[in-house]
Design a protein around this motif. Structure first.
Motif, PDB file in Angstrom:
ATOM      1  N   ALA A  58       8.159  -2.925  -1.147  1.00 58.46           N
ATOM      2  CA  ALA A  58       7.674  -1.895  -0.229  1.00 58.46           C
ATOM      3  C   ALA A  58       6.150  -1.871  -0.171  1.00 58.46           C
ATOM      4  N   LEU A  59       5.518  -2.431  -1.175  1.00 59.82           N
ATOM      5  CA  LEU A  59       4.055  -2.424  -1.211  1.00 59.82           C
ATOM      6  C   LEU A  59       3.457  -3.460  -0.263  1.00 59.82           C
ATOM      7  N   GLY A  60       4.241  -4.433   0.168  1.00 66.39           N
ATOM      8  CA  GLY A  60       3.676  -5.491   0.992  1.00 66.39           C
ATOM      9  C   GLY A  60       4.207  -5.522   2.402  1.00 66.39           C
ATOM     10  N   ARG A  61       4.702  -4.407   2.923  1.00 66.42           N
ATOM     11  CA  ARG A  61       5.294  -4.391   4.254  1.00 66.42           C
ATOM     12  C   ARG A  61       4.469  -3.586   5.256  1.00 66.42           C
ATOM     13  N   TYR A  79      -7.491   1.010  -2.224  1.00 68.72           N
ATOM     14  CA  TYR A  79      -7.205   0.054  -3.290  1.00 68.72           C
ATOM     15  C   TYR A  79      -6.852  -1.310  -2.687  1.00 68.72           C
ATOM     16  N   ALA A  80      -7.023  -2.361  -3.484  1.00 66.69           N
ATOM     17  CA  ALA A  80      -6.815  -3.742  -3.036  1.00 66.69           C
ATOM     18  C   ALA A  80      -5.352  -4.138  -3.175  1.00 66.69           C
ATOM     19  N   TRP A  81      -4.462  -3.379  -2.494  1.00 66.95           N
ATOM     20  CA  TRP A  81      -3.039  -3.727  -2.569  1.00 66.95           C
ATOM     21  C   TRP A  81      -2.719  -4.962  -1.725  1.00 66.95           C
ATOM     22  N   ASN A  82      -3.589  -5.347  -0.831  1.00 64.71           N
ATOM     23  CA  ASN A  82      -3.318  -6.553  -0.045  1.00 64.71           C
ATOM     24  C   ASN A  82      -3.350  -7.804  -0.906  1.00 64.71           C
ATOM     25  N   SER A 139     -10.060 -14.548  -3.406  1.00 64.59           N
ATOM     26  CA  SER A 139      -9.241 -14.023  -2.304  1.00 64.59           C
ATOM     27  C   SER A 139      -9.008 -12.519  -2.407  1.00 64.59           C
ATOM     28  N   VAL A 140      -9.573 -11.892  -3.416  1.00 63.34           N
ATOM     29  CA  VAL A 140      -9.393 -10.441  -3.602  1.00 63.34           C
ATOM     30  C   VAL A 140     -10.668  -9.737  -3.150  1.00 63.34           C
ATOM     31  N   ALA A 141     -10.541  -8.855  -2.170  1.00 64.18           N
ATOM     32  CA  ALA A 141     -11.688  -8.097  -1.677  1.00 64.18           C
ATOM     33  C   ALA A 141     -11.984  -6.944  -2.620  1.00 64.18           C
ATOM     34  N   ILE A 142     -13.251  -6.759  -2.924  1.00 64.54           N
ATOM     35  CA  ILE A 142     -13.655  -5.686  -3.815  1.00 64.54           C
ATOM     36  C   ILE A 142     -13.534  -4.356  -3.083  1.00 64.54           C
ATOM     37  N   PRO A 143     -12.746  -3.401  -3.577  1.00 63.15           N
ATOM     38  CA  PRO A 143     -12.593  -2.109  -2.880  1.00 63.15           C
ATOM     39  C   PRO A 143     -13.905  -1.336  -2.851  1.00 63.15           C
TER      40      PRO A 143
END
Length: 843
Positions: A58-61, A79-82, A139-143
Motif C-alpha cells: 500500500a505504500l507504493g501505490r 518523507y522519502a517513501w518513493n 537514487s534517494v532524494a533528501i527530504p
C-alpha cells in the motif's frame, strides 16, 4: 577524638540515591505535556485497526497511501517513501546473494531453505562490523522537512527548532548489533506456511568522520525459513511497528508478519490497560526504556533489513541446517557431547531512514574484498557466555598469582626498615587496580545474567586482594613510615616558625624605625612659614633586640633567641611525699601550638581508607559515563587512564632516589606484577574476540607495554648502578653516610681515629679493626703490617671497615676462642698430659 568528616560524602551519595525521583515515573508539574495512557491506547488501537484492514504494497501505490492512515505516512510530512521500492530491491539482492536461487524461491513460494543452506534458527547473539553508504543512495532524494513542525511548544512560546538526532552524515563507520529473539512458543509460530518470530536488537552506529555515536533499540520480525529480519523504530511521529508488514520483500511474507503483529500488539495493549506495563510507548527506541520527552529533539527513524549468511571457511559445507540445530540445542542445554566449534553468526545489513533520507549497508562481499570487510560477524550468545567463562577463569588465575606475589612481598617486608623503603603510593596504585576490577565486575554481573556467578566470584577474589591483603600491606607501610612523616611535619613546622619569626622581627624593626622617625620629626621646629632647607632623614636605626621578658607568651620569638630543647616529656610537679602527682599547666603560646600541631594534623589511616574508596567510586562513575562518549574522546580517556594506572612503579623509583636505598621490592614481585597487570590490557587491546568487541589497537598496547617496562628497567638499574645514578647530587637531599670517618673525640677533633697512636708507634698508617684482629694471632708488629693491602702499605693509606662487620667478626673470634678453651679443659679433666698436648696441637 576521631575525625569523622570523611563520612559526610558517603552520606550525601546515599541520600541522593534514596531520595532521587524514579526516572520512569511521570513528572508532576503544571506544564507536563505527556499524554495519558488512555489516549495512547486509543491511538494504538486505531493504528492496529488500520493494520488489520491494510493490503500489501500500500505504500507504493500512489494515491493508496493516503488510505493507510498511520502516523508518518501523511503526504505533508515529505518523507522519502518513493525510495522504499529501491531499498527493497537492494535488500532482495542481498538475500539472493546469501541463499542463491533457494532464497528467491523462498520469497516467492514461501518455502524453507533449511534443506539446502545451513542457517541458524535462533540468532540471539552479538554481531559487529563496518558500514558504508549504500550504492542506492544516489537514487534517494533528501527530504526537505520543516523543522518548525517538530518543535514543541512550551508555556512561553515555540521552542527553537533543532536538527534531527541520529542523522548520519559520514561515509563510513562501525556498527554493533545485539540481537534478541523472542520465544517462538509465545511470540511466533507458523503463519501462512512461514515460520516467523518476534525479534529486537540494540543498534549502535558510530560515524568515523564526525565522531558521533548513536545507540537505539529496534523491534521487528525474523523469518527463520530464509534467515531475514525486518525491524524498525517507533515514536510519536512514526508508527513503525504498525506499518512493519508493509516492509516485507514479497507478498508471501506480508500476511505472516501481519498475523504475528495482530497477535502480539493486542497483548501489549492489554497489559497497558491492566497496568502491568507502565510505558507510554512500549516500542520506544531508547535503549534505557525511558519515554521520549516532549522537549527532546526529534530523531531520524530507521528501517533495518538483516539477512543471515551461511558459515564460511574450509568446513563450511559440513555445517548443514540439521547440524546447526543440534549445535544450538547442545549450546543451550549441554549434555557433554563432543561437538565441532560453533561457527559465527554472519549478517548483511541495510538501513533506510525515510525522514532523513540516507541509506547505509554493511561493508563486505560481494562489493568489497574480505580484507576490507566481512559483513557483520559475531558469536551466538551461548558461545559468548562460554568464552566469557573461560576468559574469566584465566583472569581469576591471574588474580591468584597477584595475591601470591603480594603475600611473598609482605613476608619479606616484615621489619620496619624494609617497609620504610617501600613506596606507599606504589602499593596503593596496585590495590586501586584490584578495587576497580571488583567494582567493574560487580556492576557487570547486574546486567549479564549468563555470567553472574563467574563475575561475582572474580569480583569477590579482587575484593579479597584489595580490601584484605592490599589494605593490610598499606596499613603496615603507613605505620612503619609514621616517624618519617612526623619528622617531615616537624621540619615543615620549623620552617614555618622560622619564617614567622623573620616576619615578626622585620615588623618590630620597621615599627622601631617608624617610632624613631616620629620622635625626630617632633623635635624639629615648625617650618611651615619659613623657607628652610629640609634636613635629610636620620639614618636607619639598628635592629631592636627583643627578648622573652618584653614579649607575651602568645607572640613569636625572634630567630636569635636561645631556646631550650623540647624532649616531648610532660612536666610534672613532684611534692616531697611523692604522692598526688599533678601536671603543671603550661601556657600554650603560638610557638608551642605550632610545634605540636603537625602531629595532631597528621591524617589517620581511616581517612585515607575513605578517600581511597571515594576516588574508586568517582573513577568508576566517570568511566561509565565515558563509555557513551564519541570514539575519539573515549579512546583518549581510557588510554590516559591506563597509562596512569600502569605508572605504579614511578613512586617507588622516586622513593629510592629520595632515601638513596635499594632492594625495596623483590625482583620476582616487580617482574611478576608487571606481567600480570598487563594481562587485561593485552586481552582488550590485542585479542580480537574479546567480550566487549573492542577493536584491536596494537599501537596503544605497545605504548602501554613500553611505558611499563621502562619503569622496570629503571628499577633494575637502581639496583645495579645506584638509586641516584641518573640525577645530579644537588637534586636530592643528602643521604646518610654509612661509612663515616671516625674522630678522636666529639669536640671537633680533626684527625681520624688512631692517627696519633699510629704516629707514636712510628707506623705509616694504622690498620682497620678487622685487620688488627687477624694480626693479633701473631706476636710481632710485622704480622699486623703484613696483613695490610699492598697499596695501603706503599702509600700510607688508612683502611677502614664497617663497624657492624667488625662487631660480627669480633663476636665470631670470641666464640672460636671459647670453643678452644673448652676442648683443652675437657682433655685435662678426662685425660692426661698427652691428651692436652694432642688437643693443643690439633687447635
Amino acid at each position: 577524638m576521631a575525625d569523622r568528616r570523611g563520612i559526610l560524602i558517603p552520606l550525601i551519595i546515599l541520600g541522593f540515591l534514596f531520595f532521587s525521583p524514579d526516572p520512569g515515573r511521570p513528572a508532576a508539574g503544571r506544564f507536563n505535556e505527556r499524554p495519558r495512557v488512555e489516549d495512547v491506547v486509543a491511538e494504538e488501537q486505531r493504528s492496529l485497526w488500520t493494520l488489520q484492514n491494510s493490503t500489501y504494497d500500500a505504500l507504493g501505490r500512489g494515491e493508496d497511501e493516503r488510505r493507510l492512515n498511520l502516523t508518518g505516512l501523511e503526504p505533508d510530512r515529505g518523507y522519502a517513501w518513493n525510495a522504499l521500492p529501491t531499498v527493497k530491491a537492494r535488500a532482495q539482492e542481498q538475500l539472493e546473494y546469501a541463499l542463491g536461487d533457494a532464497g528467491k524461491q523462498a520469497l516467492e513460494q514461501g518455502r524453507s531453505v533449511s534443506g539446502e543452506v545451513g542457517l541458524y534458527q535462533n540468532v540471539t547473539g552479538y554481531v559487529h562490523g563496518k558500514w558504508v553508504r549504500s550504492k542506492v543512495q544516489e537514487s534517494v532524494a533528501i527530504p526537505q522537512l520543516n523543522l518548525s513542525n517538530y518543535a514543541p511548544q512550551d508555556p512561553f512560546g515555540l521552542v527553537r527548532p533543532t536538527p534531527f538526532a541520529r542523522n548520519i552524515t559520514g561515509n563510513e563507520g562501525d556498527v554493533r548489533l545485539r540481537l534478541r529473539e523472542k520465544d517462538p512458543a509465545q511470540y511466533g509460530g507458523p503463519f501462512y506456511g512461514v515460520n516467523i518470530t518476534m525479534i529486537s536488537a540494540e543498534l549502535t552506529l558510530q560515524d568515523n568522520e564526525s565522531g558521533s555515536e548513536e545507540e537505539l533499540q529496534v523491534r521487528g520480525v525474523y523469518y527463520s525459513d530464509f534467515g531475514q529480519a525486518v525491524m524498525t523504530t517507533t515514536s510519536d511521529k512514526f508508527a513503525g511497528i504498525f506499518m512493519l508488514p508493509h516492509f516485507a520483500l514479497s507478498e508471501r511474507a506480508f500476511p505472516a508478519a501481519k498475523s504475528l503483529l495482530n497477535e502480539s500488539i493486542p497483548r501489549t495493549i492489554k497489559r497497558q490497560l491492566q497496568g502491568t506495563l507502565d510505558q507510554i510507548n512500549p516500542w520506544t527506541p531508547n535503549v534505557n526504556g525511558l519515554p521520549t520527552s516532549p522537549f527532546d529533539p526529534p530523531s531520524c527513524e530507521l528501517i533495518i533489513y538483516l539477512q543471515q549468511l551461511p558459515p564460511t571457511g574450509t568446513t563450511a559445507a559440513a555445517y548443514t541446517t540439521s547440524l546447526l540445530s543440534f549445535l544450538e540445542r547442545e549450546l543451550r542445554f549441554p549434555t557433554g557431547a563432543f561437538l565441532p566449534p560453533a561457527p559465527e553468526l554472519r549478517f548483511s545489513m541495510l538501513v533506510f531512514s525515510p525522514d532523513c533520507g540516507y541509506v547505509l549497508e554493511s561493508k563486505g562481499e560481494p562489493d568489497y574484498v574480505p580484507s576490507e570487510g566481512k559483513q557483520l560477524t559475531g558469536p551466538k550468545i551461548e558461545v559468548l557466555y562460554k568464552n566469557g567463562r573461560h576468559h574469566l577463569t584465566i583472569f581469576t588465575l591471574t588474580l591468584l598469582a597477584q595475591i601470591f606475589l603480594l603475600l611473598r612481598q609482605m613476608r619479606e617486608a616484615s621489619t620496619p626498615s624494609t617497609r620504610s623503603r617501600i613506596s606507599f603510593y606504589t602499593v596503593a596504585m596496585l590495590t586501586y587496580g584490584d578495587g576497580f576490577v571488583m567494582m567493574t565486575f560487580l556492576m557487570g554481573s547486574l546486567f549479564i545474567p549468563g555470567l553472574w556467578v563467574n563475575l561475582s566470584g572474580t569480583a569477590f577474589l579482587a575484593f579479597i586482594s584489595a580490601s584484605f591483603f592490599g589494605m593490610r600491606f598499606l596499613l603496615d607501610i603507613w605505620t612503619g613510615q609514621a616517624p618519617e612523616r612526623a619528622q617531615q611535619a616537624r621540619e615543615e613546622a620549623e620552617e614555618e616558625r622560622l619564617r614567622l619569626e623573620r616576619v615578626r622581627a622585620h615588623l618590630v624593626r620597621i615599627r622601631a624605625e617608624r617610632e624613631a622617625r616620629v620622635a625626630v620629626a617632633a623635635e624639629q621646629p615648625d617650618t611651615a612659614d619659613a623657607n628652610v632647607v629640609a634636613t635629610p632623614p636620620p639614618p636607619p636605626l639598628p635592629r631592636v633586640a627583643v627578648t622573652t621578658q618584653t614579649m607575651p607568651d602568645s607572640l613569636l620569638l625572634p630567630a636569635t633567641t636561645q631556646r631550650p630543647t623540647d624532649t616531648g616529656a610532660t612536666p610534672v610537679f613532684m611534692p616531697s611525699d611523692q604522692q598526688g602527682l599533678e601536671p603543671i599547666a603550661q601556657p600554650q603560646g603560638a610557638l608551642d601550638q605550632l610545634l605540636t600541631a603537625p602531629e595532631a594534623r597528621l591524617a589517620s589511616f581511616g581517612s585515607l581508607y575513605t578517600r581511597f574508596y571515594l576516588l574508586l567510586l568517582g573513577t568508576l562513575f566517570i568511566s561509565l559515563n565515558a563509555a557513551s562518549w564519541p570514539a575519539g574522546p573515549r579512546r583518549f580517556y581510557f588510554t590516559t587512564l591506563s597509562l596512569a594506572y600502569l605508572s605504579f612503579w614511578l613512586p617507588q623509583i622516586l622513593r629510592n632516589v629520595q632515601r638513596n636505598c635499594r632492594h625495596a621490592l623483590n625482583s620476582e614481585f616487580v617482574v611478576g606484577q608487571s606481567i600480570l597487570r598487563l594481562v587485561p590490557f593485552a586481552y582488550f587491546y590485542g585479542y580480537k574476540h574479546n567480550v566487549l568487541f573492542a577493536a584491536q589497537d596494537f599501537y596503544g598496547l605497545s605504548l602501554l607495554v613500553i611505558w611499563l617496562w621502562i619503569q622496570v628497567v629503571v628499577l633494575a638499574s637502581q639496583e645495579l648502578l645506584g638509586p641516584r645514578w641518573f640525577i645530579r647530587k644537588d637534586w636530592a637531599p643528602p643521604a646518610y653516610d654509612y661509612h663515616p670517618v671516625l674522630r678522636e673525640d666529639e669536640e671537633g677533633a680533626t684527625m681520624p681515629l688512631g692517627l696519633s697512636e699510629a704516629r707514636a708507634a712510628d707506623v705509616s698508617a694504622p690498620t682497620s679493626p678487622l685487620v688488627d684482629r687477624r694480626a693479633s694471632l701473631g706476636s710481632l708488629p710485622t704480622a699486623r703490617r703484613s696483613s695490610l693491602p699492598e697499596k695501603a702499605k706503599a702509600k700510607g693509606r688508612r683502611v677502614f671497615d664497617c663497624a657492624i662487620a667488625s662487631k660480627i667478626s669480633r663476636c665470631q673470634s670470641s666464640k672460636l676462642e671459647d670453643r678452644a678453651m673448652l676442648v683443652v679443659w675437657e682433655a685435662w679433666v678426662f685425660g692426661g698430659v698427652d691428651e692436652v698436648s694432642a688437643a693443643m696441637s690439633g687447635l
